[in-house]
Design an enzyme around this catalytic site. Structure first.
Site, PDB file in Angstrom:
ATOM      1  N   GLY A   1       0.791  -1.233   0.000  1.00 44.39           N
ATOM      2  CA  GLY A   1       0.000   0.000   0.000  1.00 44.39           C
ATOM      3  C   GLY A   1       0.820   1.279   0.000  1.00 44.39           C
ATOM      4  CD  GLU A   2       5.728   1.597   2.774  1.00 47.60           C
ATOM      5  OE1 GLU A   2       6.715   1.542   2.013  1.00 47.60           O
ATOM      6  OE2 GLU A   2       5.820   1.473   4.018  1.00 47.60           O
TER       7      GLU A   2
ATOM      8  CE  LYS B   1     -25.931  20.497   6.809  1.00 53.13           C
ATOM      9  NZ  LYS B   1     -24.925  20.223   5.773  1.00 53.13           N
TER      10      LYS B   1
ATOM     11  NE  ARG C   1     -16.101  17.309   4.711  1.00 56.30           N
ATOM     12  CZ  ARG C   1     -16.577  16.134   4.349  1.00 56.30           C
ATOM     13  NH1 ARG C   1     -17.867  15.907   4.381  1.00 56.30           N
ATOM     14  NH2 ARG C   1     -15.752  15.177   3.956  1.00 56.30           N
ATOM     15  CD  GLN C   2     -12.686  18.373  13.363  1.00 59.73           C
ATOM     16  OE1 GLN C   2     -13.709  17.879  12.907  1.00 59.73           O
ATOM     17  NE2 GLN C   2     -12.604  18.731  14.630  1.00 59.73           N
TER      18      GLN C   2
ATOM     19  CB  SER D   1     -19.711  13.668   2.150  1.00 57.08           C
ATOM     20  OG  SER D   1     -18.994  12.595   2.696  1.00 57.08           O
ATOM     21  CB  THR D   2     -23.289  10.482   3.337  1.00 53.99           C
ATOM     22  OG1 THR D   2     -24.036  11.614   3.817  1.00 53.99           O
ATOM     23  CG2 THR D   2     -22.102  10.242   4.249  1.00 53.99           C
TER      24      THR D   2
HETATM   25  C1  R5P Z   1     -21.155  20.664   5.237  1.00 57.09           C
HETATM   26  O1  R5P Z   1     -21.583  21.627   5.842  1.00 57.09           O
HETATM   27  C2  R5P Z   1     -20.896  20.696   3.767  1.00 57.09           C
HETATM   28  O2  R5P Z   1     -21.079  21.970   3.248  1.00 57.09           O
HETATM   29  C3  R5P Z   1     -21.783  19.717   3.041  1.00 57.09           C
HETATM   30  O3  R5P Z   1     -23.122  20.123   3.175  1.00 57.09           O
HETATM   31  C4  R5P Z   1     -21.599  18.338   3.621  1.00 57.09           C
HETATM   32  O4  R5P Z   1     -20.241  18.001   3.662  1.00 57.09           O
HETATM   33  C5  R5P Z   1     -22.351  17.318   2.807  1.00 57.09           C
HETATM   34  O5  R5P Z   1     -22.208  16.094   3.432  1.00 57.09           O
HETATM   35  P1  R5P Z   1     -23.241  14.928   3.178  1.00 57.09           P
HETATM   36  O6  R5P Z   1     -23.341  14.736   1.703  1.00 57.09           O
HETATM   37  O7  R5P Z   1     -22.654  13.746   3.893  1.00 57.09           O
HETATM   38  O8  R5P Z   1     -24.540  15.356   3.796  1.00 57.09           O
END
Ligand code: R5P
Length: 288
Positions: free
Chosen positions: A35-36, A189, A93-94, A220-221
């Protein structure tokens, strides 16, 4: 001037080189059985101004190591001036401590990047402006939103409406709406800090029989967009489009979006995939 396209960004690197009308350095890479990663650049760079292009999406840590290998190597090969383009910046995001005792991950990443004596960092649609503050070198952010707006304009949408799935995405939605020439709004949200679960609050909006474009920085998800799509669908939207700069699309995100009624997903080549319908190369080349 010469471009080095890292293993995560071969197409974008080539497009940037072609926009700048400059050469592309040869790069060999592989992963060993354990994996390197391995990188080789059989090219003399003495005195050159070098632009490194490497995205750091999944697998983030390997992509970061490849980036560090390239940055170290081009220094040894004699590069005079180094600009590093990181189309998707891992860990952004962090960007702060949300709970006591947490690491500020993106600060660690920025320190590591800077340790290779880079002169300039170029990022695309960072998650928050805080991210830029962690860099002590010249840092420039460009946005994919005007390019996404142009792509959407070419689709001949029916009475379009742009929707931000949360308050933070409102400025992105405005840029796209301005490009298309339509109105826009946002939803509220909340994300659970521990489980990561997302709750989106219903809101009346004038979207009946209209094409709705939901715009975010990252998918992301798919949970954030799916929630917004369901609200738009319940309000009688015609077709629902999801557009983002960084389409991470982890796990069953595509399926989730399609089950929520999303008709088309539009991503960019900050993360190269078959939904990279928009290239950010012109935006990046314009500031180099
Ligand atoms: C978070 O605030 C970002 O702006 C996106 O809304 C977030 O990363 C989307 O993540 P997911 O698709 O997992 O809801």
């Amino acid at each position: 001037m010469i471009v080095v396209a890292g293993p995560a960004s071969p197409k974008l690197g080539r497009r940037i080189a072609s926009s700048l009308k400059c050469g592309l350095a040869p790069l060999e890479w592989k992963r060993f059985p354990d994996g390197e990663s391995y990188i080789r650049i059989p090219f003399e760079m003495k005195g050159e101004s070098v632009i490194v292009v490497q995205s750091t999406s999944l697998p983030q840590d390997k992509r970061l190591m490849e980036l560090f290998f390239i940055l170290d190597l081009i220094g040894e090969l004699g590069a005079r001036e180094v600009t590093v383009v990181i189309p998707y910046l891992a860990y952004m995001r962090q960007d702060k401590r949300f709970r006591d005792g947490e690491v500020v991950s993106v600060r660690v990443v920025s320190k590591l990047i800077e340790s290779f004596n880079v002169d300039k960092v170029v990022l695309v649609d960072v998650h928050s402006k805080l991210v830029l503050d962690y860099f002590n070198v010249d840092v420039v952010e460009v946005s994919a939103m005007p390019l996404i707006g142009s792509y959407l304009s070419s689709l001949n949408l029916s009475n379009p409406f742009v929707l931000a799935p949360d308050r933070k995405a409102l400025n992105l939605a405005k840029m796209v709406a301005d490009g298309i020439g339509c109105d826009y709004d946002f939803l509220e949200k909340r994300r659970d800090k521990i489980t990561g679960e997302v709750k989106t609050y219903f809101k009346e909006m004038d979207v009946r029989d209209r094409d709705v474009v939901i715009v975010d920085d990252i998918i992301s998800t798919g949970g954030t967009i799916a929630n917004a799509a369901e609200i738009a669908r319940n309000l009688g939207a015609r077709r629902i489009y999801a557009a983002c700069t960084h389409a991470l699309l982890v796990g069953d995100a595509l399926m989730r979006l399609s089950s929520a009624g999303v008709f088309e997903i539009i991503g960019t080549d900050t993360i190269e995939s078959n939904i990279s319908k928009v290239s950010v190369a012109p935006a990046i080349a314009s500031i180099l």
